[in-house]
Design a protein around this motif. Sequence first.
Motif, PDB file in Angstrom:
ATOM      1  N   PRO A 130       0.819  -1.226   0.000  1.00  0.00           N
ATOM      2  CA  PRO A 130       0.000   0.000   0.000  1.00  0.00           C
ATOM      3  C   PRO A 130       0.848   1.270   0.000  1.00  0.00           C
ATOM      4  N   ASP A 131       0.167   2.431  -0.046  1.00  0.00           N
ATOM      5  CA  ASP A 131       0.853   3.723   0.018  1.00  0.00           C
ATOM      6  C   ASP A 131       1.770   3.769   1.237  1.00  0.00           C
ATOM      7  N   ARG A 132       2.916   4.420   1.052  1.00  0.00           N
ATOM      8  CA  ARG A 132       3.853   4.548   2.164  1.00  0.00           C
ATOM      9  C   ARG A 132       4.363   5.985   2.272  1.00  0.00           C
ATOM     10  N   TYR A 133       4.760   6.339   3.503  1.00  0.00           N
ATOM     11  CA  TYR A 133       5.275   7.676   3.785  1.00  0.00           C
ATOM     12  C   TYR A 133       6.615   7.537   4.490  1.00  0.00           C
ATOM     13  N   ASN A 192       0.883   7.772   7.789  1.00  0.00           N
ATOM     14  CA  ASN A 192       0.480   9.027   7.153  1.00  0.00           C
ATOM     15  C   ASN A 192       0.393  10.118   8.210  1.00  0.00           C
ATOM     16  N   PHE A 202       6.358  10.630  -0.289  1.00  0.00           N
ATOM     17  CA  PHE A 202       5.191   9.767  -0.459  1.00  0.00           C
ATOM     18  C   PHE A 202       5.447   8.798  -1.600  1.00  0.00           C
ATOM     19  N   LEU A 203       5.267   7.510  -1.331  1.00  0.00           N
ATOM     20  CA  LEU A 203       5.444   6.487  -2.355  1.00  0.00           C
ATOM     21  C   LEU A 203       4.102   5.795  -2.580  1.00  0.00           C
ATOM     22  N   PRO A 204       3.505   5.992  -3.762  1.00  0.00           N
ATOM     23  CA  PRO A 204       2.207   5.364  -4.036  1.00  0.00           C
ATOM     24  C   PRO A 204       2.304   3.845  -3.963  1.00  0.00           C
ATOM     25  N   GLY A 205       1.211   3.243  -3.540  1.00  0.00           N
ATOM     26  CA  GLY A 205       1.177   1.790  -3.458  1.00  0.00           C
ATOM     27  C   GLY A 205       1.171   1.146  -4.838  1.00  0.00           C
ATOM     28  N   GLY A 206       1.440  -0.136  -4.857  1.00  0.00           N
ATOM     29  CA  GLY A 206       1.450  -0.877  -6.115  1.00  0.00           C
ATOM     30  C   GLY A 206       2.185  -2.187  -5.950  1.00  0.00           C
ATOM     31  N   SER A 253       3.442  -1.254 -14.903  1.00  0.00           N
ATOM     32  CA  SER A 253       2.062  -1.665 -15.210  1.00  0.00           C
ATOM     33  C   SER A 253       1.985  -2.360 -16.548  1.00  0.00           C
TER      34      SER A 253
END
Length: 255
Positions: A130-133, A192, A202-206, A253
Amino acid sequence: MKKFLTIGEVSKIKRVSAKSLRYYEKLGILIPAYTNKETGYRYYTVEQLLIIELIHICVELGIPLKNFKTYITSQESIDIQKLLADGEEIVNDKIKKLEGQKQFLSNVFTHVMRTNAVKDTPNEFIEDIPDRYFLTIDYKNDLSDYNAVNLEYSKLFEQSMNLGIADNFNQGFFARWENRQCIKQIFLEIPNPHRDIENLYFLPGGKFLCKILPFEEFANIKAQTDFCIVQELFDLKISPHERLIEIQEPVSSEK
């Protein structure tokens, strides 16, 4: 004398030593209602039991006994409104710190459970993260210089504490390649923060391609993308053992 309580009775009722009661008297925060001049015996009223309870609360809150006099008015009564206000502030601060410690323990548990699950994985694997900070610091020195790296970690730990944020127990560094140069940043993952922080990343999830390696081997690994995360894995063993790191690279992707 039945309307008074002896120092022994007060000591038994409030579970406080006679020595402490004499100390309170010396500080001027609890004066016996009556002292027999011939025997020196001290006596207290039932109402004074409440004062003793307030003193005990101050001790529990960490308010120095010498400061208790600041709650005694010129009329020699307790300023309960001021004591309540100070007490609420101290309690709220303690609750905040305890919640932070509880969250940190939870974060350690999550990290260790994941470490135990993946540390023996010999092959690369893909994980949906998931998203990470992250709190970050630019770093230009040798990453194998663990003392220098630890110094940067300590700065990030201190910052997270000052912000009142429990870190996620994930630490490591980012590496990204620009114009054939490797740009490095030391990081500390945090929840967060819901606020603007200058060195927040901020690193978007993926999906990330993950590989577990001994610490000594990561420098020889060629990243497949222009960005990767290298984070340390901890399993909390109390004896020296092999240090492990995990390399994570975002999966395109298009793949």
